[in-house]
Design an enzyme around this catalytic site. Structure first.
Site, mmCIF file in Angstrom:
data_model
loop_
_atom_site.group_PDB
_atom_site.id
_atom_site.type_symbol
_atom_site.label_atom_id
_atom_site.label_comp_id
_atom_site.label_asym_id
_atom_site.label_seq_id
_atom_site.Cartn_x
_atom_site.Cartn_y
_atom_site.Cartn_z
ATOM 1 C CB THR A 123 -0.602 -0.256 1.043
ATOM 2 O OG1 THR A 123 -1.725 -1.166 1.634
ATOM 3 C CG2 THR A 123 -1.769 1.164 1.087
ATOM 4 C CG ASN A 161 -6.663 -8.126 -5.094
ATOM 5 O OD1 ASN A 161 -6.595 -7.717 -5.783
ATOM 6 N ND2 ASN A 161 -7.641 -8.761 -4.412
ATOM 7 C CB SER A 184 3.268 -6.941 -0.409
ATOM 8 O OG SER A 184 3.185 -7.044 1.352
ATOM 9 C CB THR A 235 14.936 3.733 11.808
ATOM 10 O OG1 THR A 235 15.166 5.207 12.453
ATOM 11 C CG2 THR A 235 15.792 2.783 12.173
ATOM 12 C CB CYS A 290 -13.753 -4.121 3.039
ATOM 13 S SG CYS A 290 -14.564 -3.967 5.010
HETATM 14 N N1 PLP Z 1 -2.382 -4.703 -3.669
HETATM 15 C C1 PLP Z 1 -2.332 -6.235 -4.154
HETATM 16 C C2 PLP Z 1 -2.778 -6.979 -5.423
HETATM 17 C C3 PLP Z 1 -3.006 -6.894 -2.767
HETATM 18 O O1 PLP Z 1 -3.443 -8.451 -2.813
HETATM 19 C C4 PLP Z 1 -3.108 -6.073 -1.409
HETATM 20 C C5 PLP Z 1 -3.120 -7.295 -0.131
HETATM 21 O O2 PLP Z 1 -4.081 -7.131 0.072
HETATM 22 C C6 PLP Z 1 -2.090 -5.157 -1.398
HETATM 23 C C7 PLP Z 1 -2.015 -3.950 -2.597
HETATM 24 C C8 PLP Z 1 -1.339 -4.265 -0.196
HETATM 25 O O3 PLP Z 1 -0.528 -5.025 0.478
HETATM 26 P P1 PLP Z 1 -0.070 -4.952 1.959
HETATM 27 O O4 PLP Z 1 -0.456 -5.184 3.065
HETATM 28 O O5 PLP Z 1 1.200 -5.224 1.326
HETATM 29 O O6 PLP Z 1 -0.022 -2.832 1.565
#
Ligand code: PLP
Length: 368
Positions: A71, A140, A188, A226, A311
């Site tokens: 994110t 996702n 991520s 940091t 969500c």
């Molecule tokens: N983008 C995708 C395609 C995801 O599946 C997710 C997971 O929730 C995210 C972004 C957000 O990732 P993070 O939880 O590392 O902020």
């Protein structure tokens, strides 16, 4: 009997190697910016993590900006590109992590298969002003792979920049920043068995980077604060897994699950099944069985699935992705996602199918 955990696309269980690396880094302590021995040891771990990630995505180590997750990396990319783009174009299936935080000027629609076509991209890019185009590598919810490589030349021809969300793709498909011709690529840690709270933005050489927040000079001033060395060391340890062998094993489990599902529920709808998909994801609907009640019934049987569009409040809501695919709301409300990963077993598949069988019985008895 433990939980049959089939929700890797939400978060994968942390791998033992990753947990070990986190624990060792925590024990080591030190701030990666300090000049003393402890600081230098932390710095060594950090730079090792940078090299590991750079080679996993085909970037240069100096072009990796570590973040707290996907994110943050997505938003950091949009901020980095500010001043360098006019139109902001998002695919209609981008994750809420980005979708909810920015206002696109144009959107890329997907087809009924959950894939954004090259033709659609050509149409939307026509006349766009130096666009920043966000197109994810793998969705996702459906797992559908997007033709980023084929669309990239159109973005380049339009004088634009490409932002690729590879959060679900890392470890599950090969990623090459250059091959994708992405200015920005986002990953991520917690999706592949590293600890949560770590991620990265990989840049192509020379990608615009406007500094939006100043602070300490960490990450070449591109992400002050940091660095979370323990989490990043864990991320790097997870990245050293044998993904090629793992993919074959996971695909076999996923395919066995889908075969069982079709046997038990001849009317089951598997979304994006005609598209190229991640090896680990099945988004399906059992008509007449609402996701919310199914998830609770499955949970009581020790089987963890998701609705695909849960969500942050944990509530089930209708899927924007399925709506974009033109799926009828009544069917979309029945969508469940099973996503497999490194610790999944045949037993998990059997338990999930067994638990689903009880739903079939409830539906037949009119108690769904
Ligand atoms: N983008 C995708 C395609 C995801 O599946 C997710 C997971 O929730 C995210 C972004 C957000 O990732 P993070 O939880 O590392 O902020």
């Amino acid at each position: 009997m433990g939980l049959a955990y089939l929700d890797y696309n939400a978060t994968a269980p942390v791998r033992a190697e990753a947990a070990g690396a986190v624990a060792r880094a925590l024990a080591l302590g030190g701030n990666a910016s300090s000049v003393h021995g402890a600081g230098r040891a932390a710095r060594a771990l950090l730079e090792d993590a940078r090299e590991t990630l750079a080679s996993a995505v085909g970037a240069r180590a100096q072009d990796i900006v570590f973040t707290s997750g996907a994110t943050e990396a997505l938003h950091r990319a949009v901020d980095a590109a500010s001043g360098a783009f006019g139109d902001l174009i998002l695919s209609s299936i981008e994750h809420d992590a980005l979708w909810e935080g920015v206002k696109p000027t144009r959107t890329l629609a997907c087809g009924a298969d959950g894939v954004v076509s090259v033709e659609e991209a050509a149409k939307v890019l026509d006349g766009a002003d130096r666009p920043l185009v966000a197109l994810m590598l793998a969705n996702n919810e459906t797992g559908a792979l997007q033709p980023v490589e084929a669309i990239a030349p159109l973005v380049r021809a339009a004088g634009g920049l490409l932002l690729v969300d590879a959060a679900q793709a890392l470890g599950r498909v090969d990623i090459g920043l250059q091959r994708l011709d992405a200015a920005y690529l986002v990953v991520s840690s917690h999706k592949l068995g590293g600890p949560p709270g770590a991620g990265a933005l990989a840049l192509s050489p020379g990608a615009p980077f406007a500094i939006s927040r100043r602070g300490g000079g960490q990450e070449q001033g591109r992400r002050p604060g940091t660095e979370n060395v323990p989490a990043l060391a864990g991320f790097a340890a997870a990245l050293r897994s044998d993904f090629a062998a793992e993919r074959v094993r996971i695909a076999t489990l996923r395919d066995a699950f889908e075969a069982g599902l079709r046997r038990q529920f001849p009317d089951a709808v598997i979304f994006s099944d005609a598209a190229s998909r991640l090896c680990n994801t099945t988004l399906f609907a059992l008509p007449g069985l609402a996701a919310e009640t199914s998830l609770i019934a499955l949970d009581l049987k020790g089987v963890a699935l998701s609705s695909g569009a849960a969500c942050s409040s944990g509530k089930v809501r209708s899927s924007r992705v399925l709506a974009a695919m033109g799926v009828a709301p009544a069917l979309a409300r029945c969508a469940l996602r099973a996503s497999f990963g490194w610790a999944s077993t045949k037993d998990d598949v059997a338990r999930a199918l067994e638990a689903l069988e009880t739903l079939r019985a409830r539906r037949a008895a009119g108690r769904a």
